[in-house]
Structures are given as C-alpha cells and as structure tokens.
Design an enzyme around this catalytic site. Structure first.
Site, PDB file in Angstrom:
ATOM      1  N   ASP A 201      43.016  36.687  45.048  1.00 63.09           N
ATOM      2  CA  ASP A 201      42.221  36.752  43.825  1.00 63.09           C
ATOM      3  C   ASP A 201      41.773  35.327  43.496  1.00 63.09           C
ATOM      4  O   ASP A 201      42.586  34.495  43.069  1.00 63.09           O
ATOM      5  CB  ASP A 201      43.088  37.351  42.710  1.00 63.09           C
ATOM      6  CG  ASP A 201      42.416  37.286  41.346  1.00 63.09           C
ATOM      7  OD1 ASP A 201      41.315  36.705  41.243  1.00 63.09           O
ATOM      8  OD2 ASP A 201      43.010  37.811  40.380  1.00 63.09           O
ATOM      9  N   CYS A 368      45.789  39.275  29.927  1.00 65.59           N
ATOM     10  CA  CYS A 368      45.825  40.321  30.968  1.00 65.59           C
ATOM     11  C   CYS A 368      46.857  40.000  32.051  1.00 65.59           C
ATOM     12  O   CYS A 368      46.634  40.288  33.237  1.00 65.59           O
ATOM     13  CB  CYS A 368      44.445  40.534  31.583  1.00 65.59           C
ATOM     14  SG  CYS A 368      43.272  41.167  30.391  1.00 65.59           S
TER      15      CYS A 368
HETATM   16  N1  PMP Z   1      41.918  37.699  38.120  1.00 62.25           N
HETATM   17  C1  PMP Z   1      42.133  36.598  37.402  1.00 62.25           C
HETATM   18  C2  PMP Z   1      43.135  35.600  37.884  1.00 62.25           C
HETATM   19  C3  PMP Z   1      41.428  36.387  36.220  1.00 62.25           C
HETATM   20  O1  PMP Z   1      41.647  35.300  35.504  1.00 62.25           O
HETATM   21  C4  PMP Z   1      40.486  37.355  35.798  1.00 62.25           C
HETATM   22  C5  PMP Z   1      39.708  37.198  34.519  1.00 62.25           C
HETATM   23  N2  PMP Z   1      40.411  36.621  33.501  1.00 62.25           N
HETATM   24  C6  PMP Z   1      40.295  38.477  36.598  1.00 62.25           C
HETATM   25  C7  PMP Z   1      41.023  38.622  37.753  1.00 62.25           C
HETATM   26  C8  PMP Z   1      39.312  39.535  36.229  1.00 62.25           C
HETATM   27  O2  PMP Z   1      38.030  39.005  36.216  1.00 62.25           O
HETATM   28  P1  PMP Z   1      36.810  39.894  35.706  1.00 62.25           P
HETATM   29  O3  PMP Z   1      37.138  40.239  34.281  1.00 62.25           O
HETATM   30  O4  PMP Z   1      35.625  39.016  35.824  1.00 62.25           O
HETATM   31  O5  PMP Z   1      36.766  41.082  36.574  1.00 62.25           O
END
Ligand code: PMP
Length: 424
Positions: A201, A368
């Site tokens: 990721d 999140c």
């Molecule tokens: N992975 C990580 C480490 C993130 O920081 C984020 C967004 N905060 C995401 C995934 C998800 O990204 P998106 O909301 O653009 O799909």
C-alpha cells in the site's frame, strides 16, 4: 535550512492563500489529501476546454486526441514509479479501489480454505478489510504482524508468521499514522520464499519518497492521486505483468473485452481489461501533470524537506516537557512527514478543533487505522502531516498555537464527536 524553494512552490498553490482563523491557512492535513498546483488545475481545464471526448472508441479527432493524452498519462505514471511498461499501470479511483481490485481479482480466485494472509497491525483499513472479507469467504485466516513500541514493524516475527500456508503478504510502504517507512524488500523476500504474493500500500509513500517498483520487489503497488497533488478520482494499481495477465477483472463491462459471444469472453489487453466503463479521463490526465510536477521538484528533495520539518517539530515538542506525547519513530530519516500526537488531558478532537481556530488544519481520530490505535492503547491522535509546500515558520506557528492550547487546557469544552473514526 530547508532544501526546497518553498516560496516559489507555494505560488503554484492558489488554495494556500486562503485565510482561516484570521491568517493564511496552515495546511497540515496532507496525509488525508493534498492541495493542487495551478499546473494540474490548468491541465484539466485545458483538456476539458479543447480536447474532451471519450477515449478508445471514436475515430473522430477529439476521441483520438483524448485517447492519446489518456494513454500518455499512463506512461508518465509508469515512469514515475519506474515500471517496466505502461501496460502494468492501471488507473483506478484511489488506493482503496486498487486494493479491492487485487482482493477480488486475484485473491478471490486463488485463496483456498486453510490458506493464510499476513497483514500488519499498522495497516489502514483499506489494506486490511478486503483481506478479511476474502478470508471469511474462503475460510482462510488473516494473521497480523505486530509493531515495536516505537512504531517499527516487528521484522523479527516474520519467520514465524510467514509459513508455507501464506498466500498473500500485505503491508503499507509507509504508515499513515506513525509515518514509519517499512522495509519492503525484507518483507517481500520472506514472502517470496514461500511463494506468496506481496501487496504494498503506497498511499503514504509514493507521494513522499522515491518509488522504484523494480527495486521494491513487491508484486502489487496501490496509491492515490489526490494525496500527490492530483485530483480525486485518480489513482494507480501497479502489478507485475505476468500476474496481471493471469488476474481476473474485478469490475467487468464496457472496455474490458476484445470480444464477447454468448459463450465466451476474450479479455482486453492490459491495462484496459481492468479499467471498466468510461474511466476518469480528466482526472487521469490531471494525475499525470501532478506526477510531472513532483518529478521536477525531485522525490528525494521532497523526502529530505519533510524530514527537516519532522526533525524540527520533534525538537520543539521537547519544550512541552511531557504535555505532548508523540507516536512513531524518533528518527526522522525513518519516516515520512507525519507527526501524530496527543496533548495530555485533552481529547484529540478538542486539540484539532482548537488548532482550527488558529487556522491550522490537522486531522484527528483513528485515521482509519483502528487496530493500530488499539495496539497503542489510545482512542485517537492528532495528526499533523507535511508536504513540499510547508515551512519551518508554519511549524513555529503550530508549536506556539499548541503552547496556548496547553496553557488554556482547563478552559476548553471537550469536543468528542459521536463517531470515533474521522479518516483517512
Ligand atoms: N492506505 C493508506 C496508508 C492511507 O493513508 C489511505 C488514505 N488515508 C488509504 C490507504 C486509502 O486511500 P483512499 O482513501 O485514497 O482510497
């Protein structure tokens, strides 16, 4: 001394002129989303004014122009991450969609009962929940790699965690809360020893440090355009070509096929097979302009700039004598420009709302990453996250504002929203 000519850079970002709380905004919410330079805004406007049409289909001039620009955008992104070919670069809405594409395109078809998927406790929900659902569907098991108390992955546990049963190993290249830059090669080599595929990721790394997929040794990489100066609705799923060739499309329909009869389907070439329906053409072209902008500044320079901002912030945190608790690696070289903390005796949301009164935009909550916060034994943090347009003066103002908040601590009405997770 900062490395970048920030004064010049800031002139490219109209939004940084906004006044909030009686002064120019201090935008420290870059891990959630970044501001857009005029070059990106103008490129998208120019395209919509002069070249806009749907891609792939038409023989007419506009469609040809739009198709060419959209394909070139894939090439720009391929170069940005040093992919072998632009065919490995699939445009998606965001990191979340990229990861779900792997979960439902690869994992759904390859994971069997009893298999294991390894993720980390520092993963964003976007790189945790898709694997959990697949595991549930397939009677497989998800296992978690722990962290040290100072925010590094427990590499010492890899040997016992990754076994012959492991089919997927997923991890963040950088944590959105701790900022920790993880050792992709070390994880990938262990995973490949047992034949597992490796999913990285890159949402918090690709915008902040140089990315070279040939060196990372991972099989998939996901990242979002809106966190790297691009528009929302843009992002990339990169995958090794041989794996993508074998992978099933997650979303199917228009543009994913070469031919369809009532009995059979011949899937389209890469990457179109995975870009179902009319794609986000304008956004994809905007993302390419953002990548060009970042490449001009230099990703190494951006990383070193953020490193200085973190070093200075952590040094100034020392003045708080225990009133401010910081979470993450203490060595700024090991992380991106993310500084998560709490003020003793104040809820993180109260601190965030108070900082907003000073015109400072930060994010508060569990970002999140609930399991990470539970692992740290807390219900949330305040997260200041920097980017190429932030300055040491802004850090000074942030520290001064925080000092006032600490001083006036008893006077605040605590802000505790009913929802516990403010992403992202
Ligand atoms: N992975 C990580 C480490 C993130 O920081 C984020 C967004 N905060 C995401 C995934 C998800 O990204 P998106 O909301 O653009 O799909």
């Amino acid at each position: 001394m900062l490395l970048l000519n920030v004064d010049e850079i800031r002139r490219d970002f109209p939004l940084l002129e906004r006044v909030v709380g009686g002064r120019k905004i201090v935008y420290f919410d870059n891990a959630a989303s970044t501001q857009k330079p005029i070059q990106v805004i103008k490129t998208m406007e120019e395209f919509m004014k002069n070249h806009y049409a749907n891609v792939h289909r038409g023989l007419h001039t506009l469609s040809q122009e739009a198709s060419k620009l959209y394909e070139e955008a894939h090439e720009v992104l391929a170069k940005f991450i040093n992919a072998y070919s632009w065919r490995e670069v699939i445009f998606v809405n965001n990191t979340t969609e990229a990861l779900n594409t792997i979960a439902y395109g690869w994992a759904l078809w390859n994971i069997r009962e009893g298999d294991e998927i390894v993720v980390t406790v520092m993963d964003h929900h976007s790189n945790m929940l898709p694997w959990r659902l697949i595991a549930q569907l397939k009677n497989a098991r998800v296992k978690y790699l722990d962290i040290t108390d100072d925010g590094y992955l427990r590499y010492d546990l890899l040997d016992q965690l990754i076994t012959e049963k492991t089919k997927i190993v997923a991890f963040p290249l950088a944590s959105n809360v701790l900022g920790t830059i993880n050792d992709a090669k070390r994880i990938a080599r262990k995973a490949h020893e047992v034949g597992a595929i490796v999913v990285a990721d890159g949402a918090q790394s690709v915008p902040h440090i140089p990315t070279n997929v040939r060196e990372l040794e991972v099989d998939f990489l996901a990242f979002s355009g809106h966190k790297m100066l691009g528009p929302t609705g843009s992002g990339v799923l990169w995958g090794r070509e041989d794996i993508l060739e074998e992978m099933k499309p997650f979303k199917v329909g228009g543009d994913t096929i070469k031919d369809v009869t009532l009995d059979a389907v011949v899937w389209h070439d890469l990457p179109w097979r995975f870009e179902a329906g009319t794609p986000n053409i304008v956004e994809g072209i905007g993302l390419a302009e953002a990548a060009r902008y970042l490449a001009r500044i230099g990703m190494d320079n951006i990383h070193r700039h953020e490193e200085e901002l973190v070093r200075y912030t952590l040094k100034r945190f020392e003045e708080f004598a225990g009133e401010v608790k910081y979470y993450g690696p203490l060595n700024p070289a090991d992380k991106t420009g993310v500084v998560s903390f709490n003020v003793k005796g104040l809820n993180h949301h109260t601190v965030g709302a108070a900082l907003d009164l000073f015109g400072i935009a930060v994010r508060t909550g569990m970002h999140c990453a609930h399991p990470l916060h539970y692992r740290l034994g807390i219900t949330g943090t305040v997260r200041a996250s920097f980017y190429l347009y932030n300055t040491l003066e802004e850090v000074d103002y942030f520290i001064e504002s925080l000092e006032k908040i600490v001083l006036l601590k008893g006077r605040f009405v605590e802000q505790v929203p009913s929802h516990v997770c403010t992403g992202t």
